[in-house]
Scaffold this motif. Structure first.
Motif, PDB file in Angstrom:
ATOM      1  N   GLN A   1      22.177  49.854  49.624  1.00  0.00           N
ATOM      2  CA  GLN A   1      21.612  50.957  48.910  1.00  0.00           C
ATOM      3  C   GLN A   1      22.619  52.147  48.703  1.00  0.00           C
ATOM      4  N   PRO A   2      22.353  52.923  47.473  1.00  0.00           N
ATOM      5  CA  PRO A   2      23.310  54.014  47.404  1.00  0.00           C
ATOM      6  C   PRO A   2      23.463  54.916  48.606  1.00  0.00           C
ATOM      7  N   GLY A   3      24.589  55.431  48.923  1.00  0.00           N
ATOM      8  CA  GLY A   3      24.729  56.268  50.157  1.00  0.00           C
ATOM      9  C   GLY A   3      25.118  55.580  51.532  1.00  0.00           C
ATOM     10  N   GLU A   4      24.806  54.326  51.440  1.00  0.00           N
ATOM     11  CA  GLU A   4      25.090  53.501  52.855  1.00  0.00           C
ATOM     12  C   GLU A   4      26.583  53.132  52.590  1.00  0.00           C
ATOM     13  N   ALA A   5      27.155  52.860  53.836  1.00  0.00           N
ATOM     14  CA  ALA A   5      28.531  52.162  54.295  1.00  0.00           C
ATOM     15  C   ALA A   5      28.534  50.688  54.437  1.00  0.00           C
ATOM     16  N   ILE A   6      29.501  50.180  54.180  1.00  0.00           N
ATOM     17  CA  ILE A   6      29.703  48.611  54.554  1.00  0.00           C
ATOM     18  C   ILE A   6      30.869  48.567  55.464  1.00  0.00           C
ATOM     19  N   THR A   7      30.727  47.643  56.692  1.00  0.00           N
ATOM     20  CA  THR A   7      31.694  47.404  57.904  1.00  0.00           C
ATOM     21  C   THR A   7      32.368  46.137  57.573  1.00  0.00           C
ATOM     22  N   ILE A   8      33.714  46.332  57.253  1.00  0.00           N
ATOM     23  CA  ILE A   8      34.607  45.404  57.065  1.00  0.00           C
ATOM     24  C   ILE A   8      35.382  44.770  58.463  1.00  0.00           C
ATOM     25  N   ASN A   9      35.191  43.587  58.687  1.00  0.00           N
ATOM     26  CA  ASN A   9      36.070  42.978  59.809  1.00  0.00           C
ATOM     27  C   ASN A   9      37.114  42.417  58.817  1.00  0.00           C
ATOM     28  N   LEU A  10      38.286  43.077  58.969  1.00  0.00           N
ATOM     29  CA  LEU A  10      39.555  42.320  58.246  1.00  0.00           C
ATOM     30  C   LEU A  10      39.989  41.169  58.518  1.00  0.00           C
ATOM     31  N   LEU A  11      39.637  40.926  59.858  1.00  0.00           N
ATOM     32  CA  LEU A  11      40.664  39.863  60.498  1.00  0.00           C
ATOM     33  C   LEU A  11      39.527  39.069  61.407  1.00  0.00           C
ATOM     34  N   PRO A  12      38.556  38.520  60.581  1.00  0.00           N
ATOM     35  CA  PRO A  12      37.376  37.741  61.497  1.00  0.00           C
ATOM     36  C   PRO A  12      37.866  36.491  62.246  1.00  0.00           C
ATOM     37  N   ASP A  13      39.249  35.988  61.586  1.00  0.00           N
ATOM     38  CA  ASP A  13      39.373  34.744  62.255  1.00  0.00           C
ATOM     39  C   ASP A  13      40.570  35.184  63.457  1.00  0.00           C
ATOM     40  N   THR A  14      41.031  36.151  63.731  1.00  0.00           N
ATOM     41  CA  THR A  14      41.977  36.486  64.683  1.00  0.00           C
ATOM     42  C   THR A  14      41.733  37.419  65.891  1.00  0.00           C
ATOM     43  N   ASP A  15      42.048  36.747  67.054  1.00  0.00           N
ATOM     44  CA  ASP A  15      41.775  37.853  68.123  1.00  0.00           C
ATOM     45  C   ASP A  15      42.826  38.866  68.166  1.00  0.00           C
ATOM     46  N   LEU A  16      42.626  39.930  67.549  1.00  0.00           N
ATOM     47  CA  LEU A  16      43.475  40.978  67.211  1.00  0.00           C
ATOM     48  C   LEU A  16      44.067  41.623  68.543  1.00  0.00           C
TER      49      LEU A  16
ATOM     50  N   LEU B   1      49.776  39.814  59.289  1.00  0.00           N
ATOM     51  CA  LEU B   1      48.369  39.316  59.280  1.00  0.00           C
ATOM     52  C   LEU B   1      47.624  39.820  57.740  1.00  0.00           C
ATOM     53  N   LEU B   2      47.946  40.858  57.261  1.00  0.00           N
ATOM     54  CA  LEU B   2      47.550  41.609  56.164  1.00  0.00           C
ATOM     55  C   LEU B   2      48.353  41.954  55.230  1.00  0.00           C
ATOM     56  N   PRO B   3      48.002  42.021  53.792  1.00  0.00           N
ATOM     57  CA  PRO B   3      48.998  42.298  52.709  1.00  0.00           C
ATOM     58  C   PRO B   3      49.705  43.881  53.212  1.00  0.00           C
ATOM     59  N   LYS B   4      50.740  43.753  53.062  1.00  0.00           N
ATOM     60  CA  LYS B   4      51.605  44.994  53.360  1.00  0.00           C
ATOM     61  C   LYS B   4      50.914  46.362  52.834  1.00  0.00           C
ATOM     62  N   ARG B   5      50.769  46.410  51.558  1.00  0.00           N
ATOM     63  CA  ARG B   5      50.067  47.634  50.958  1.00  0.00           C
ATOM     64  C   ARG B   5      48.896  47.834  51.554  1.00  0.00           C
ATOM     65  N   LEU B   6      48.174  46.711  51.898  1.00  0.00           N
ATOM     66  CA  LEU B   6      46.649  47.195  52.742  1.00  0.00           C
ATOM     67  C   LEU B   6      46.962  48.012  54.249  1.00  0.00           C
ATOM     68  N   VAL B   7      48.136  47.364  54.658  1.00  0.00           N
ATOM     69  CA  VAL B   7      48.597  47.953  56.162  1.00  0.00           C
ATOM     70  C   VAL B   7      49.091  49.410  55.937  1.00  0.00           C
ATOM     71  N   GLU B   8      49.628  49.678  54.819  1.00  0.00           N
ATOM     72  CA  GLU B   8      50.092  50.958  54.461  1.00  0.00           C
ATOM     73  C   GLU B   8      48.952  51.994  54.371  1.00  0.00           C
TER      74      GLU B   8
END
Ligand code: FDA
Length: 395
Positions: free
Chosen positions: A246-261, A284-291
Motif C-alpha cells: 500500500q502507498p507509504g509502506e516499506a518493503i524489506t529485502i534480504n539481498l542474500l537469502p541463500d548465504t549465511d552472511l 556476493l553482490l554486483p559491485k555497483r550495488l555494494v557501492e
C-alpha cells in the motif's frame, strides 16, 4: 432478444462462450477490440502462462479470501490441462510450477476460438459496451453500435491494466448504477518506482537481476529475481509483493537469502584480513550495488580486520533486511492485473450470478479476485467462467 450476451472476448468470456455454445445455448459475444483474446496473446512473453501446477485460494487476493475456493475446486488446473492436451498444444513447466505454451500464446486463443466454433456463437467485435439497464425480461445493453436486449448478461470485461488495449472502468460504473458494490481498484503485479536520490544511485544497475527474498509490512514474502530498472524495481519478486503493498509502506529485502552472511564474513576475515569490505561484498553482490549500499547505509569501507563485531552485525542486518520505501508503482500502463473490482459479497461463489439480479453474471478479472504471478489469473478466468456456464446450464 438475445438469450445470452457476454461482454468481453478475453480469457473468461471466450472460455464461457465455448462451454455454453456446446450446450446449444445461443450466445453473442461483444468486444471493443478488433481481435479476440488480445491479452492472452501478450501474456507470458507471448507464450501464455496459462495455469500453475499448484493452485489454491492462498494464491489469490480478495476482500473475501474464501470466495474463489468453490470455482477453483470445480474447474481445476488439471481440467484446463486436459483441454490443452486434447488440442495437442505443447507446453512446459518453469519455476514455481508455471505452465507455458512451447510455441505461442496464439495456440490458447486458437483453442478457445475452436471451442466456440463447436456451438452457435455470434461475435460482435469493435463494439464498445457503454451501459446496462435491467428490464422486465432481462437487460438492455447500450453500445456504440446500438442497443441489444438480452435475457442473460455475463460481464467479462477484465481489469484496467494495459489501457492502450481499450480497457475501461465501465463495468464498475455499471455495477454501481445497479447497486452492486465495487471494492476499490488499484494496479497489481506492477513494478515499483523509486524517489531520488536513491533512484539516481541505482540507475547504473538498470538491467541487473539478483535473487532476493522480499517481505511486505503485513509479512507476505516471496523469493525470486529482482530487476533494477531506470524507474525503480521490477522482476517477478517485485510484481508479487506489489499485490500486498500500500502507498507509504516499506518493503524489506534480504539481498542474500541463500548465504549465511555471518559465516561468510568470518571465513573471509580469516582468509583475507586485509580485503576491503567493498571487495568482500562484491564477491556476493554486483559491485555497483555494494557501492550504493556502502554509501546509502553508511557502512565503513575498511579492511575486514578493522571492522568491529558491532559494525559486522550492522552490515549483516542491513544486507538481510534492506528497507526501501517505494515512491509508487508504474500503474496500469505496465500492471498485469487489477486488484479489487466487483465485490464478491454481491455474487454467488457457485455461479458468479449477482445476488440481486440472478440473470447477471460477472467473471474473470473484473471480480474482486486477483492472483499471484504464475498463471493464477488465467486459472481464475477459466474457473470462474466454468462456474458461470455450469450455473446457467444447470439452472
Ligand atoms: P481480459 O482482459 O482477458 O478480457 C477482457 C475483454 O473485455 C478484452 O478483450 C477487452 O477489450 C474487453 N472490454 C473491456 N471493456 C470493454 C467495453 N467497455 N466494451 C467492450 N469490450 C470491452 N495472467 C496469467 O495467468 N498468466 C500470464 O502469463 C499473464 N500474463 C500477462 C501479461 C500482461 C502484459 C498482462 C497485461 C496480463 C497478464 N496476465 C497473465 C493477466 C491476464 O491476462 C488477465 O488476468 C486475464 O486476461 C483476465 O481475463 P478476463 O477475461 O477477465 O479479461
Amino acid at each position: 432478444m438475445n438469450e445470452i450476451t457476454i461482454i468481453g472476448a478475453g480469457a473468461a468470456g471466450l472460455f464461457c462462450a465455448g462451454i455454453l455454445g456446446q450446450q446449444g445455448r445461443n450466445v453473442t459475444v461483444i468486444d471493443n477490440g478488433k481481435r479476440v483474446g488480445r491479452k492472452i496473446l501478450m501474456s507470458g512473453g507471448g507464450k501464455c502462462n496459462f495455469t500453475n501446477m499448484t493452485v489454491s485460494a492462498e494464491n489469490y487476493i480478495s476482500a473475501n479470501p474464501h470466495f474463489c475456493k468453490s470455482a477453483l475446486s470445480r474447474y481445476t488446473q488439471w481440467d484446463f490441462l486436459d483441454l490443452v492436451s486434447q488440442y495437442n498444444i505443447a507446453w512446459h513447466e518453469r519455476d514455481h510450477g508455471q505452465l507455458f505454451c512451447d510455441h505461442s500464446a496464439q495456440d490458447i486463443v486458437n483453442m478457445l476460438v475452436q471451442e466456440c466454433q463447436k456451438g452457435q456463437i455470434k461475435f460482435q467485435l469493435q463494439t464498445q459496451f457503454e451501459s446496462l439497464q435491467a428490464t422486465d425480461t432481462g437487460f438492455q445493453i447500450t453500445t456504440d453500435k446500438g442497443t441489444i436486449f438480452s435475457q442473460k448478461v455475463i460481464v467479462a470485461t477484465g481489469g484496467l491494466s494495459m489501457p492502450a488495449l481499450g480497457m475501461t472502468p465501465l463495468a464498475y460504473q455499471v455495477a454501481q448504477s445497479l447497486n452492486i458494490a465495487v471494492e476499490p481498484v488499484r494496479a497489481g503485479l506492477v513494478p515499483f518506482t523509486l524517489q531520488k536520490p536513491l533512484l539516481d544511485k541505482l540507475i547504473p544497475l538498470s538491467g541487473t537481476a539478483i535473487s532476493v527474498l522480499v517481505t511486505s509490512e503485513q509479512g507476505n514474502s516471496f523469493k525470486e529475481n529482482l530487476l533494477f530498472t531506470h524507474r525503480g524495481l521490477s522482476g517477478p519478486v517485485i510484481l508479487q509483493i506489489s499485490n500486498y503493498w500500500q502507498p507509504g509502506e516499506a518493503i524489506t529485502i534480504n539481498l542474500l537469502p541463500d548465504t549465511d552472511l555471518n559465516a561468510f564474513l568470518i571465513n573471509q576475515h580469516s582468509s583475507h584480513p586485509n580485503q576491503s569490505l567493498k571487495n568482500t561484498l562484491a564477491r556476493l553482490l554486483p559491485k555497483r550495488l555494494v557501492e550504493v549500499l556502502i554509501e546509502h547505509e553508511q557502512f565503513p569501507d575498511l579492511p575486514l580486520k578493522q571492522l568491529t563485531a558491532a559494525q559486522k552485525n550492522h552490515i549483516v542486518a542491513k544486507l538481510t533486511q534492506w528497507q526501501i520505501q517505494p515512491n509508487g508503482t508504474e500503474g496500469y500502463r505496465t500492471a498485469e492485473v487489477t486488484l479489487g473490482g466487483i465485490s464478491t459479497d454481491c455474487l454467488s461463489s457457485k455461479t458468479m450470478a449477482s445476488k440481486d439480479y440472478p440473470n447477471l453474471y460477472f467473471i474473470g478479472e473484473v471480480v474482486d479476485v486477483a492472483g499471484w504471478l504464475g498463471g493464477y489469473n488465467f486459472q481464475w478466468a477459466w474457473s470462474s467462467a466454468f462456474a458461470c456456464a455450469n450455473g446457467i446450464i444447470t439452472s
